[in-house]
Design an enzyme around this catalytic site. Sequence first.
Site, PDB file in Angstrom:
ATOM      1  N   THR A 245       1.818   3.974  -7.786  1.00 25.84           N
ATOM      2  CA  THR A 245       2.089   5.403  -7.947  1.00 25.84           C
ATOM      3  C   THR A 245       3.231   5.593  -8.929  1.00 25.84           C
ATOM      4  O   THR A 245       4.077   4.715  -9.072  1.00 25.84           O
ATOM      5  CB  THR A 245       2.461   5.993  -6.574  1.00 25.84           C
ATOM      6  OG1 THR A 245       1.445   5.671  -5.660  1.00 25.84           O
ATOM      7  CG2 THR A 245       2.676   7.481  -6.629  1.00 25.84           C
TER       8      THR A 245
ATOM      9  N   SER B  15       0.506   9.870   0.890  1.00 29.87           N
ATOM     10  CA  SER B  15       1.937  10.055   1.167  1.00 29.87           C
ATOM     11  C   SER B  15       2.666  10.686  -0.012  1.00 29.87           C
ATOM     12  O   SER B  15       3.887  10.868   0.051  1.00 29.87           O
ATOM     13  CB  SER B  15       2.587   8.698   1.487  1.00 29.87           C
ATOM     14  OG  SER B  15       2.073   8.170   2.676  1.00 29.87           O
TER      15      SER B  15
END
EC number: 2.3.2.2
Length: 556
Positions: free
Chosen positions: A367, A439
């Site tokens: 990410t 998340s």
Amino acid sequence: MLRTALLLTCLFLASTSSAQPQAATVESKGGVVVCVSPPAAEVGLATLKKGGNAVDAAVATAFALAVTWPEAGNIGGGGFMMVAPPGKEPTCFEYRETAPAAAPVDVFADGKVTWLDHKAAGVPGTVRGLALAHAKYGKLAWKNVLMPAVELAERGFTLNAVLASGLNHVLADPKTTNAEFRRVYGKPDGTKWQAGDTLVLKDLGRTLRLISEKGPDAFYTGELANLLEKEMTTGGGFITKADLAAYKANERKPVHTTFRGFDVYGPPPPSSGGIALAEMLNVLENFDLKKYGRWSPETNHLMIEAMKRAFADRARFLGDPDFTRIPAELTSKEYAKKLALGIDLKKPTPSANLAPEILLDKESDSTTHFSVLDTDGLAVSNTYTLENSYGNRVVVRGAGYILNNEMTDFNTRPGFTSTKGQIGTKPNRIAPGKRMLSSMTPVIVLKDGKPVLVTGSPGGRTIINTVLCVVLNVTEFGMPIGEAVSAPRLHHQWFPDSTSFEGVKQHSELVKGLKALGHDVQEHRQGDAHSIGIDPKTGTRVGAADKRLDGKAAGE
């Protein structure tokens, strides 16, 4: 995202250093772009200077990162973009990947299909999501916004030491078996990449040029869709042209809470980040953290206990809202007060006691984030991902981009929840067209209607708690943004029932105090929070590039 965080830790030389590197900051009265890749930050800044706004710059930065930060920058993944227009309510553009129609619920259950498999790829959302945000808020022509990325790929760009090291690391890994990945990202003469080398990505450049000229449909239909379906057929994956044609990005209402007079906006489900962050802030608002001090055992004990409760609720309730009913009370002040009353100031609550209805089994987890603010005060916070570092390490032949392995963000073993952190609860199980729980937590914090903080981070489940730390550092403890980003971070995710903390050596008395209360504390590096802080009185903007890995803050 968890494996991404682990690889970033390896590249960071030492995950247990005694102090975190200091953020690199830039002060500006105009636009600011902060991200992990210096060339991409420069693309974003150049877009602002050409008359683009923060959304134009964010889209340009995101496509540039697909070239210059291949471990996480992408067009083959998905993510979330928070946008706060001046004088208006913030909004969220959600472009999370979806499960292909043919993917069975138990595809990963027996362990034979792994994160490196073609079957691990979800239907990519990045191109649709960035196009949706640009269509609503962009000022510059779509083609002009994408051309810098096209040129970086076609002409090549210069590697720095961090990217050269990352490429060498993944190419040396025997698990990297995809021949096209090795052809595209291996050095042509077979030697190791060095800082100063030039990486040229011709196929990716051609793909980006098609998208720039024909719009986002070029990725989801026609030639590029054919290439992805062919790759899936060859590798035994699930994605079809029908899956691509059916994909839609969404504009969703953000999760909103207040904390000490600040308005905090984060992404809604299928991200767990906004709800979990709001829940933790609402719990902590019941305690006088300033009285205890930022580095006191009391403050950090309370943070850990809030984290546990939010992550237990994450496992209980959160998933794709189109498939799962999510209780509205999770972000209410009343619910948070009940949770706060259950915290013992003298000892930790065992994690197993927080969700006794979830049966626990015994066991015999990339990410990137960037922040943008323009002269007019339009703020963008964007986090997007391929899941693992370099996704499933498969490059689509003829198209030049890396595929995600986001299917592993579903609960891969239905019904199996372990004390080591594996979750198998129903809300996040695989279903056709379903979006896997995330998340990712891009956040924008407002004061009196104006942005004061734009932040987010990579790091798997640690993302939410990295953002919590940065938000608390700014709003509760009044830290300057550079200090807030550099400060050591804390993490607890319900299970395993253990706390990780970056500052074990730096704050030895704090660690001693936490252990005396009964906490298990380990040291681990956490996050990569490229942020912007804005002084509400003077309007001065400070971009802070988190130097735990790499990054640049570029300002007008």
